[in-house]
Design a protein around this motif. Structure first.
Motif, PDB file in Angstrom:
ATOM      1  N   GLY A  99       0.817  -1.210   0.000  1.00  0.00           N
ATOM      2  CA  GLY A  99       0.000   0.000   0.000  1.00  0.00           C
ATOM      3  C   GLY A  99       0.854   1.263   0.000  1.00  0.00           C
ATOM      4  N   LYS A 100       1.988   1.205   0.677  1.00  0.00           N
ATOM      5  CA  LYS A 100       2.833   2.396   0.838  1.00  0.00           C
ATOM      6  C   LYS A 100       3.231   3.083  -0.467  1.00  0.00           C
ATOM      7  CE  LYS A 100       5.320   2.174   5.243  1.00  0.00           C
ATOM      8  NZ  LYS A 100       6.549   1.643   5.867  1.00  0.00           N
ATOM      9  N   PRO A 101       3.641   2.333  -1.494  1.00  0.00           N
ATOM     10  CA  PRO A 101       4.050   3.025  -2.726  1.00  0.00           C
ATOM     11  C   PRO A 101       2.934   3.888  -3.325  1.00  0.00           C
ATOM     12  CG  PRO A 101       4.768   0.742  -2.794  1.00  0.00           C
ATOM     13  CD  PRO A 101       3.891   0.870  -1.593  1.00  0.00           C
ATOM     14  N   SER A 123      -2.147   9.758  13.029  1.00  0.00           N
ATOM     15  CA  SER A 123      -2.345   8.879  11.870  1.00  0.00           C
ATOM     16  C   SER A 123      -1.027   8.211  11.474  1.00  0.00           C
ATOM     17  CB  SER A 123      -2.918   9.667  10.689  1.00  0.00           C
ATOM     18  OG  SER A 123      -1.989  10.619  10.239  1.00  0.00           O
ATOM     19  N   PHE A 124      -1.122   7.366  10.474  1.00  0.00           N
ATOM     20  CA  PHE A 124       0.039   6.630   9.952  1.00  0.00           C
ATOM     21  C   PHE A 124       1.162   7.636   9.644  1.00  0.00           C
ATOM     22  CE2 PHE A 124       1.848   3.914   6.360  1.00  0.00           C
ATOM     23  CZ  PHE A 124       2.316   2.929   7.205  1.00  0.00           C
ATOM     24  N   PRO A 125       2.332   7.465  10.276  1.00  0.00           N
ATOM     25  CA  PRO A 125       3.358   8.519  10.224  1.00  0.00           C
ATOM     26  C   PRO A 125       3.926   8.823   8.835  1.00  0.00           C
ATOM     27  CG  PRO A 125       4.175   6.540  11.333  1.00  0.00           C
ATOM     28  CD  PRO A 125       2.716   6.345  11.133  1.00  0.00           C
ATOM     29  N   LEU A 169      -7.723  10.659   4.140  1.00  0.00           N
ATOM     30  CA  LEU A 169      -8.661  10.005   5.053  1.00  0.00           C
ATOM     31  C   LEU A 169      -8.151   8.591   5.296  1.00  0.00           C
ATOM     32  CD1 LEU A 169     -12.039  10.976   3.308  1.00  0.00           C
ATOM     33  CD2 LEU A 169     -10.901  12.205   5.177  1.00  0.00           C
ATOM     34  N   ASN A 170      -8.403   8.058   6.476  1.00  0.00           N
ATOM     35  CA  ASN A 170      -8.015   6.678   6.762  1.00  0.00           C
ATOM     36  C   ASN A 170      -9.080   6.046   7.652  1.00  0.00           C
ATOM     37  OD1 ASN A 170      -5.568   5.110   8.948  1.00  0.00           O
ATOM     38  ND2 ASN A 170      -6.497   4.260   7.121  1.00  0.00           N
ATOM     39  N   SER A 171      -9.819   5.106   7.062  1.00  0.00           N
ATOM     40  CA  SER A 171     -10.908   4.481   7.812  1.00  0.00           C
ATOM     41  C   SER A 171     -11.110   3.055   7.308  1.00  0.00           C
ATOM     42  CB  SER A 171     -12.185   5.303   7.608  1.00  0.00           C
ATOM     43  OG  SER A 171     -13.300   4.669   8.190  1.00  0.00           O
ATOM     44  N   ALA A 173      -8.991   3.187  10.936  1.00  0.00           N
ATOM     45  CA  ALA A 173      -7.749   3.944  11.075  1.00  0.00           C
ATOM     46  C   ALA A 173      -6.684   3.253  11.908  1.00  0.00           C
ATOM     47  CB  ALA A 173      -8.065   5.299  11.690  1.00  0.00           C
ATOM     48  N   ASN A 174      -5.473   3.515  11.524  1.00  0.00           N
ATOM     49  CA  ASN A 174      -4.293   3.262  12.326  1.00  0.00           C
ATOM     50  C   ASN A 174      -3.874   4.643  12.847  1.00  0.00           C
ATOM     51  OD1 ASN A 174      -1.820   2.538  13.339  1.00  0.00           O
ATOM     52  ND2 ASN A 174      -0.870   2.110  11.364  1.00  0.00           N
ATOM     53  N   PRO A 175      -3.664   4.877  14.126  1.00  0.00           N
ATOM     54  CA  PRO A 175      -3.551   3.934  15.223  1.00  0.00           C
ATOM     55  C   PRO A 175      -4.798   3.794  16.073  1.00  0.00           C
ATOM     56  CG  PRO A 175      -2.763   6.052  15.989  1.00  0.00           C
ATOM     57  CD  PRO A 175      -3.238   6.238  14.556  1.00  0.00           C
ATOM     58  N   SER A 201      -7.789   8.213   0.040  1.00  0.00           N
ATOM     59  CA  SER A 201      -8.608   7.474   0.993  1.00  0.00           C
ATOM     60  C   SER A 201      -7.925   6.139   1.281  1.00  0.00           C
ATOM     61  CB  SER A 201     -10.009   7.268   0.407  1.00  0.00           C
ATOM     62  OG  SER A 201     -10.812   6.599   1.337  1.00  0.00           O
ATOM     63  N   ASP A 202      -7.249   6.098   2.414  1.00  0.00           N
ATOM     64  CA  ASP A 202      -6.490   4.899   2.777  1.00  0.00           C
ATOM     65  C   ASP A 202      -7.460   3.895   3.408  1.00  0.00           C
ATOM     66  OD1 ASP A 202      -4.866   2.958   3.885  1.00  0.00           O
ATOM     67  OD2 ASP A 202      -3.334   4.376   4.582  1.00  0.00           O
ATOM     68  N   GLU A 203      -7.797   2.880   2.624  1.00  0.00           N
ATOM     69  CA  GLU A 203      -8.804   1.894   3.036  1.00  0.00           C
ATOM     70  C   GLU A 203      -8.163   0.522   3.234  1.00  0.00           C
ATOM     71  OE1 GLU A 203     -12.156   2.304   0.293  1.00  0.00           O
ATOM     72  OE2 GLU A 203     -12.091   4.501   0.454  1.00  0.00           O
ATOM     73  N   ILE A 204      -6.886   0.532   3.660  1.00  0.00           N
ATOM     74  CA  ILE A 204      -6.146  -0.734   3.769  1.00  0.00           C
ATOM     75  C   ILE A 204      -6.767  -1.677   4.817  1.00  0.00           C
ATOM     76  CG2 ILE A 204      -4.408   0.007   5.498  1.00  0.00           C
ATOM     77  CD1 ILE A 204      -2.992  -1.691   2.591  1.00  0.00           C
ATOM     78  N   TYR A 205      -7.512  -1.107   5.789  1.00  0.00           N
ATOM     79  CA  TYR A 205      -8.172  -1.951   6.808  1.00  0.00           C
ATOM     80  C   TYR A 205      -9.657  -2.161   6.487  1.00  0.00           C
ATOM     81  CZ  TYR A 205      -3.949  -1.083   9.563  1.00  0.00           C
ATOM     82  OH  TYR A 205      -2.646  -1.016   9.993  1.00  0.00           O
ATOM     83  N   ILE A 229      -8.240   5.542  -4.022  1.00  0.00           N
ATOM     84  CA  ILE A 229      -8.458   4.529  -2.984  1.00  0.00           C
ATOM     85  C   ILE A 229      -7.159   3.747  -2.847  1.00  0.00           C
ATOM     86  CG2 ILE A 229      -9.675   2.405  -2.342  1.00  0.00           C
ATOM     87  CD1 ILE A 229     -12.089   3.360  -3.914  1.00  0.00           C
ATOM     88  N   LEU A 230      -6.648   3.679  -1.622  1.00  0.00           N
ATOM     89  CA  LEU A 230      -5.486   2.829  -1.355  1.00  0.00           C
ATOM     90  C   LEU A 230      -5.999   1.588  -0.634  1.00  0.00           C
ATOM     91  CD1 LEU A 230      -2.162   3.983   0.357  1.00  0.00           C
ATOM     92  CD2 LEU A 230      -3.359   1.926   1.078  1.00  0.00           C
ATOM     93  N   ASP A 231      -5.686   0.437  -1.190  1.00  0.00           N
ATOM     94  CA  ASP A 231      -6.052  -0.819  -0.521  1.00  0.00           C
ATOM     95  C   ASP A 231      -4.980  -1.850  -0.884  1.00  0.00           C
ATOM     96  OD1 ASP A 231      -7.411  -2.805   0.897  1.00  0.00           O
ATOM     97  OD2 ASP A 231      -9.371  -2.335   0.043  1.00  0.00           O
ATOM     98  N   TRP A 242       4.602 -10.215   1.371  1.00  0.00           N
ATOM     99  CA  TRP A 242       4.525 -10.493  -0.065  1.00  0.00           C
ATOM    100  C   TRP A 242       4.725  -9.198  -0.863  1.00  0.00           C
ATOM    101  CZ3 TRP A 242       2.841 -15.289  -2.427  1.00  0.00           C
ATOM    102  CH2 TRP A 242       2.501 -16.292  -1.517  1.00  0.00           C
ATOM    103  N   ARG A 243       4.401  -8.089  -0.244  1.00  0.00           N
ATOM    104  CA  ARG A 243       4.430  -6.756  -0.843  1.00  0.00           C
ATOM    105  C   ARG A 243       3.496  -6.689  -2.058  1.00  0.00           C
ATOM    106  NH1 ARG A 243       4.197  -4.514   2.489  1.00  0.00           N
ATOM    107  NH2 ARG A 243       4.819  -2.514   1.640  1.00  0.00           N
ATOM    108  N   LEU A 244       2.236  -6.486  -1.750  1.00  0.00           N
ATOM    109  CA  LEU A 244       1.231  -6.391  -2.808  1.00  0.00           C
ATOM    110  C   LEU A 244       0.101  -5.455  -2.363  1.00  0.00           C
ATOM    111  CD1 LEU A 244       0.371  -7.461  -5.603  1.00  0.00           C
ATOM    112  CD2 LEU A 244      -0.849  -9.316  -4.436  1.00  0.00           C
TER     113      LEU A 244
HETATM  114  C1  LIG Z   1      -2.972   3.065   7.556  1.00  0.00           C
HETATM  115  C2  LIG Z   1      -1.996   2.243   6.801  1.00  0.00           C
HETATM  116  N1  LIG Z   1      -1.865   2.428   5.477  1.00  0.00           N
HETATM  117  C3  LIG Z   1      -0.976   1.723   4.762  1.00  0.00           C
HETATM  118  C4  LIG Z   1      -0.161   0.797   5.341  1.00  0.00           C
HETATM  119  C5  LIG Z   1       0.890   0.112   4.496  1.00  0.00           C
HETATM  120  O1  LIG Z   1       0.563  -1.124   4.071  1.00  0.00           O
HETATM  121  P1  LIG Z   1       1.590  -2.004   3.212  1.00  0.00           P
HETATM  122  O2  LIG Z   1       2.325  -2.862   4.180  1.00  0.00           O
HETATM  123  O3  LIG Z   1       0.727  -2.770   2.279  1.00  0.00           O
HETATM  124  O4  LIG Z   1       2.515  -1.083   2.489  1.00  0.00           O
HETATM  125  C6  LIG Z   1      -0.267   0.554   6.706  1.00  0.00           C
HETATM  126  C7  LIG Z   1       0.631  -0.439   7.344  1.00  0.00           C
HETATM  127  O5  LIG Z   1       0.805  -0.492   8.529  1.00  0.00           O
HETATM  128  C8  LIG Z   1      -1.215   1.285   7.456  1.00  0.00           C
HETATM  129  O6  LIG Z   1      -1.348   1.109   8.774  1.00  0.00           O
END
Ligand SMILES: Cc1ncc(COP(=O)(O)O)c(C=O)c1O
Length: 388
Positions: A99-101, A123-125, A169-171, A173-175, A201-205, A229-231, A242-244
């Motif tokens: 998701g990070k890239p 939020s995610f640093p 936006l992140n929902s 959310a981390n943390p 919109s970070d929707e990774i969770y 949308i980030l997922d 796996w990095r995907l």
């Molecule tokens: C809010 C949030 N977005 C993105 C990521 C990154 O995910 P990825 O490991 O797929 O790069 C994380 C990972 O902790 C996260 O907490």
């Protein structure tokens, strides 16, 4: 040799630093319970591993197309259309290594120095790190504990300016584990509709929630055109290594992100993508079982944290983090996190690792067994005479 000037602006993710400290203590023979970790403690589902192994055996070991394998992009487009109630196509999908890239590529593609970026605090640093790295202006908007860690919408509205280029936006959310309510998303959409801004919109969770399914801002009129949308697969399918991951975005931006990917990664590993295809298309019972187990742990952990003197923890609606308010201990959250690591053998993260409004909170991941979680709470109680 001096590093480039820009490197003095980049930040980091301190979870990795705490993990290193905890591992060093373990090497000295100390027992540590790891509640700092941001990855599911479940194996990747067996049928996904098998698909990855089969892909390796079949020779999916070469360069693939930069935007991702066509069959995976199609499947992702269908999945996102179905789950978000929108209509997107394979051309909107960029498959990348995690998701990070998507954060790195889209923010680099969009932000000029001086552009303002609104984002949740805590939020995610990496959001803030990249904002600073790119010379943009950080406009953190505090999350409100009493609103389930959502924004105060008036504060959000006041943060908008003609220089606002991106809203993150992140929902869930981390943390905080907070989920932005649908009515808030609608109001945010109304605030942004007529502005020249993009939304990340970070929707990774998105699949890790307990009572009410999280909603995507993309469902509201005019938002698909403005939203990335980030997922990805890291959290949902326990595939962090796996990095995907992927981004879904308007085609003009997808083209630019693909250009950045050519420069940075060429492509995402082909066998990994074949495993991802199996994850999305195959049985979902492993995801359901994981979320059920997370819910048991969440309920037990939050209840137990609330019995520690000076701790007050609300029930997170998603992700796998508890974010107790520890102001009642009268210790700074940094000092408390350090103390818990060295004196109780419990690794957790200081709330300020996620922004200044994380002060007074700690993040505990419940990606660990129920037995270890309960043992961690007992250990904290045993040292609580320090502040109680
Ligand atoms: C809010 C949030 N977005 C993105 C990521 C990154 O995910 P990825 O490991 O797929 O790069 C994380 C990972 O902790 C996260 O907490």
């Amino acid at each position: 040799m001096k590093l480039a000037e820009r490197m003095s602006h980049i930040g980091t993710e301190s979870a990795f630093e705490v993990l290193a400290k905890a591992r060093a203590l373990e090497k000295q023979g100390k027992s540590i319970i790891h509640l700092e970790i941001g990855e599911p403690d479940f194996p990747t589902p067996a049928h996904v591993v098998e698909a990855g192994q089969k892909a390796l055996a079949e020779g999916w070991t070469k360069y693939g197309p930069t935007p991702g394998l066509p069959e995976l992009r199609e499947t992702i487009a269908g999945y996102i259309s179905r789950t978000r109630g929108i209509s997107v196509a394979a051309d909107n999908v960029c498959v990348v290594p995690g998701g990070k890239p998507i954060m790195y590529f889209t923010m680099t593609a969009l932000l000029n120095p001086g552009d303002e970026v609104i984002y949740p605090d805590p939020s995610f640093p990496i959001y803030e790190s990249l904002i600073h790295f790119l010379g943009a202006k950080a406009m953190p908007v505090p999350l409100v504990e009493s609103r389930g860690f959502s924004f105060d919408l008036d504060t959000l509205a006041k943060s908008l300016s003609p220089k606002t280029k991106l809203v993150i936006l992140n929902s869930p959310a981390n943390p905080t584990g907070g989920v932005i309510p649908k009515e808030d998303l609608k109001k945010i959409a109304d605030l942004l509709r007529d502005r020249d801004v993009m939304i990340l919109s970070d929707e990774i969770y998105s699949r890790i929630f307990y009572e009410t399914a999280p909603e995507s801002i993309t469902q509201f009129p005019g938002m698909v055109e403005k939203t990335i949308i980030l997922d990805g697969f890291s959290k949902t399918y326990s595939m962090t290594g796996w990095r995907l991951g992927y981004g879904v975005m308007p085609e003009w931006l997808a083209d630019t992100v693909n250009l950045m990917a050519v420069n940075a990664t060429s492509c995402t590993a082909s066998f990994t993508q074949r495993a991802g295809l199996a994850a999305l298309e195959g049985p979902q019972d492993a995801v359901d079982a994981m979320v059920r187990e997370f819910k048991n742990r969440r309920d037990a952990m939050v209840q137990a944290l609330n019995t520690i003197p000076g701790f007050r923890c609300s029930l997170p609606a998603g992700a796998f983090y508890a974010f107790p308010n520890v102001t009642g201990t009268k210790m700074s959250s940094k000092a408390l996190a350090d103390f818990l690591l060295t004196e109780a053998g419990v690794a957790c993260l200081n709330g300020t690792a996620f922004g200044q409004h994380g002060d007074g909170f700690l993040r505990f991941s419940y990606a660990n067994s129920l037995a270890n979680i309960m043992e961690a709470v007992d250990r904290i109680k045993k040292v609580s005479s320090k502040w109680a």
